[in-house]
Design an enzyme around this catalytic site. Sequence first.
Site, mmCIF file in Angstrom:
data_model
loop_
_atom_site.group_PDB
_atom_site.id
_atom_site.type_symbol
_atom_site.label_atom_id
_atom_site.label_comp_id
_atom_site.label_asym_id
_atom_site.label_seq_id
_atom_site.Cartn_x
_atom_site.Cartn_y
_atom_site.Cartn_z
ATOM 1 N N VAL A 257 -6.735 -12.053 37.310
ATOM 2 C CA VAL A 257 -6.146 -11.389 36.141
ATOM 3 C C VAL A 257 -5.007 -12.225 35.569
ATOM 4 O O VAL A 257 -4.876 -12.402 34.350
ATOM 5 C CB VAL A 257 -5.646 -9.977 36.504
ATOM 6 C CG1 VAL A 257 -4.812 -9.393 35.366
ATOM 7 C CG2 VAL A 257 -6.812 -9.067 36.812
ATOM 8 N N ASP A 304 -4.758 -29.893 -10.929
ATOM 9 C CA ASP A 304 -4.690 -29.839 -12.388
ATOM 10 C C ASP A 304 -3.256 -30.126 -12.822
ATOM 11 O O ASP A 304 -2.309 -29.916 -12.054
ATOM 12 C CB ASP A 304 -5.099 -28.453 -12.893
ATOM 13 C CG ASP A 304 -6.593 -28.223 -12.783
ATOM 14 O OD1 ASP A 304 -7.338 -29.192 -12.894
ATOM 15 O OD2 ASP A 304 -6.999 -27.065 -12.580
ATOM 16 N N ASP A 591 -9.903 -23.636 -12.204
ATOM 17 C CA ASP A 591 -9.751 -22.288 -12.751
ATOM 18 C C ASP A 591 -10.994 -21.825 -13.497
ATOM 19 O O ASP A 591 -11.448 -20.707 -13.332
ATOM 20 C CB ASP A 591 -8.507 -22.192 -13.659
ATOM 21 C CG ASP A 591 -8.466 -23.278 -14.724
ATOM 22 O OD1 ASP A 591 -9.472 -23.999 -14.886
ATOM 23 O OD2 ASP A 591 -7.428 -23.405 -15.396
ATOM 24 N N ASP A 595 -15.530 -25.158 -12.866
ATOM 25 C CA ASP A 595 -14.821 -25.818 -11.762
ATOM 26 C C ASP A 595 -15.337 -25.368 -10.398
ATOM 27 O O ASP A 595 -15.046 -26.005 -9.378
ATOM 28 C CB ASP A 595 -13.315 -25.500 -11.829
ATOM 29 C CG ASP A 595 -12.625 -26.225 -12.975
ATOM 30 O OD1 ASP A 595 -13.134 -27.276 -13.392
ATOM 31 O OD2 ASP A 595 -11.573 -25.743 -13.429
ATOM 32 N N GLU A 660 0.303 -20.816 38.337
ATOM 33 C CA GLU A 660 0.081 -19.631 39.176
ATOM 34 C C GLU A 660 -1.072 -19.852 40.158
ATOM 35 O O GLU A 660 -0.983 -19.517 41.347
ATOM 36 C CB GLU A 660 -0.191 -18.423 38.285
ATOM 37 C CG GLU A 660 1.028 -17.984 37.468
ATOM 38 C CD GLU A 660 0.660 -17.077 36.306
ATOM 39 O OE1 GLU A 660 -0.440 -16.497 36.329
ATOM 40 O OE2 GLU A 660 1.474 -16.966 35.360
ATOM 41 N N ASN A 685 2.353 -12.168 35.472
ATOM 42 C CA ASN A 685 1.498 -12.132 34.285
ATOM 43 C C ASN A 685 2.123 -11.306 33.176
ATOM 44 O O ASN A 685 2.133 -11.694 32.002
ATOM 45 C CB ASN A 685 0.132 -11.560 34.678
ATOM 46 C CG ASN A 685 -0.901 -11.723 33.567
ATOM 47 O OD1 ASN A 685 -1.114 -12.820 33.074
ATOM 48 N ND2 ASN A 685 -1.530 -10.627 33.185
ATOM 49 N N ASP A 689 3.200 -13.952 30.265
ATOM 50 C CA ASP A 689 2.039 -14.256 29.421
ATOM 51 C C ASP A 689 2.072 -13.608 28.046
ATOM 52 O O ASP A 689 1.490 -14.129 27.110
ATOM 53 C CB ASP A 689 0.741 -13.825 30.127
ATOM 54 C CG ASP A 689 0.188 -14.951 30.986
ATOM 55 O OD1 ASP A 689 0.969 -15.868 31.293
ATOM 56 O OD2 ASP A 689 -0.994 -14.907 31.347
#
Length: 846
Positions: A257, A304, A591, A595, A660, A685, A689
């Site tokens: 775990v 542009d 736009d 395009d 660990e 944990n 974690d």
Amino acid sequence: MINEREIEMGLTQVEAERRLKKYGPNLFEKKKKVSPVKIFLSQFNDFITWVLIAATVISGFMGEKADAVTIIIIIIMNSVLGFAQEFKTEKSLEALKNMASPTSKVIRDGKIKVINAENLVVGDLVVIESGDKIPADCMLVEDSNFMVDESLLTGESQGVSKNSRKGDNTIYMGTILLTGNGKARVIGTGMKTEMGKIAGMLESIDKDTSPLKEKLNNLGKVLVILCIIVCAIVTVTGIMRGEDKYEMFLLGVSLAVAAIPESLTAIVTVALALGVSRMLKRNALIRKLPAVETLGCTSIICSDKTGTLTENKMTVKAMYFNGRMYSMERGRIPENTMLKKIFTYCNDCKFDIDKKSISDSLIGDPTETALIKAYFDDTKSLKNFLDKANRIYDIPFDSDRKMMSVIVKEGNDEICYVKGAPERIIKRCRYVLDRGQVTILSLNEKNKILKAIEDMSYNALRCIGGAYKKRNLVKGRSIEDDLIFVGIAGIIDPPRKEAKDAVLECKMAGIRPVMITGDHKNTAFAIGHDLDICKSQSEVITGEELDKLTDEQLLKQVENKVIFARVTPRHKLRIVRAFKSKNKVVAMTGDGVNDAPAVKEADIGICMGISGTDVTKEASSMVLLDDNFATIVSAVEEGRVIYDNIRKFIRYLLSCNLGEVLTMFLASAFNLAIPLLPIQILMVNLATDGLPAIALGVDPPEGDIMKEKPRKKNESIFARGLTEKILVRGGLIGTCTVFSFVVGQYYGFGLRTARTMALATLIMSQLVHVFECRSENHPIFQINLFGNKYLLGAISVSICMVLAICYVPFLQTVFHTSPLNLIQWCIVIFFSGIIALINSLYLYFK
């Protein structure tokens, strides 16, 4: 039939709101959202978690009730953290979806308003322009050159002509207007539309799976297998040494775990979602999550000019007619009635008659409003002028022709007025108007006009030419041929103040800014030179020159060209492909409807939020809400920050998890006593974690992040030495934890105290390491330790947890810990910090 007044006034706002309440929004029925309860329960839907729950239930029946209850509480707390991450992601994505919902222009109370398409009601009058997606089923009441793409409904790719005066006047939701403009009355919304009946409309926000998330998901599966193998070895080794079978089984499950990085992909999603939210605050709306990763790789930004690099605040500064140049700065330009008619009649901007000031009244394209403001000071005089003629037909402007034409009836005459790029217009002119006399356009006169265009463009003026003819001037010819040339308007559009800094930032970041514009070559160069995009005319190329190049020749040219002038959308597509062939990661703005192919082809397709059409927005990865070049650069910076933060917490999580696993594995390999009990492993944990890893996901950028070159698009997340950092640091965390445990036993502190020292060392070394993870290039004493308030808060919580389990009597019983004295804490701090000190000295001297 709808009368003229209804076309002008539309529905009242009050009536529209009444209908919205009665009939509901213009939306399709959606699947029910996953409830928060289901999201929370899904956190337990994990094999390892169910094994741990089963083990704790057995533990309870065997009399170890305190351990069982504590483990269940820790599982629930971990699930709460997982729920918070997932719920935050869903809420962020939902908010983004709402922001990206389509809008429509409607006439209400006689005024044009922009509203969310979902608020349309039956009876609304919708204003539709080329490139717009039809927002509901409608009936045309007014149109010009109306051509619709209905392929989404019919599968036919050819455009369909629509006419309000004939039977084919119905347009359908989800289809796209290819050419023309008009007004239409809504006759069906939501599920009552044709698209609603077949549930065919696409959602505005794409829920793309992030490629990085997919890769980490696959990595997670590999790590799960490796962790289970190591945990099994630890468990079997302990049993063979004579340890309690149940205790070793629970230890193995607890270690799995703690060791399996189950939150890895969840935190990636949270980091992406939070990053997208930050971009939104900086006016960049991300439509596709993969774009966030690609942004950090951007090496070319094709932008542009108008409105993006410039302010899009147009002002007429000069005019040329009757063979002379007139400057607006010297006072009012002499009246030229024909030029005034051309720029006023051949114009699509709207105005609000209730507002007296012409500046406050005008709504439309800035170029067109500038031309109106050059001739009129108030709306009344503009209306009176427009009332003298009746516009009966028009050919809208498009980026290939670069012209717009209208036919106006004045008395008994039908006159065609044309405006657009002066070089294009001149090619269609046969005559010239000079002091009221129409004469043949001689070569000498044509050269004078071209010289005027050159002079204007060198002064960064955008040139708009004007011409006209009576419709029957030359029978049988196109209405845009054999024109009479009248004059040119020179319009200034100054560069944005922030654009120059953004261009400099691009260059420092190893990104090449490229200007793409429909303007004259000299105008483009003048603006580009002012913004430091280019130094000489040799860096500029025109669309006409592009047409003469083969694809192979273009590949050579793009190496030293940074301005593309007088280009069309099809040129944009060639430019994108040329840059991509050079292994560049290209961002391209657009736009107009034409395009869309180039925007879709680019690695990062960017649509203008203000001027962009629905078609281009659909094709884009990102929408600029302010049409600003600096926003693109900000988005690139944010993309780099997000990617760096993902690397930071991957480095942190995997190093800590490796530490660990190695702690238990080394103890087992060297036949030591178990350094950590199952409940203690779960505590590690919980303390390290969750919150610290999430806090790294919102870490502020390093000061030099925009001084680094773009990373390669196919670069692994573990590139640039990250794998080595994880392996070395994880190995040292595990080794130092075992040493702390051995020292505790060596000095006779007792097994319980030695385990407490190992537990504190493992947690504290990880909390020190989280600061190291904030930078890959700088030692810990060069990092602003107070720069991330969320990380400080997370670490404070984790330290409080450590102190609580060491000194609170009840928690000492639950976690099998002892209070540590000063000497023992010195040992813990030494082994927790020595690695960071050595690593920082190495980085400093390196």
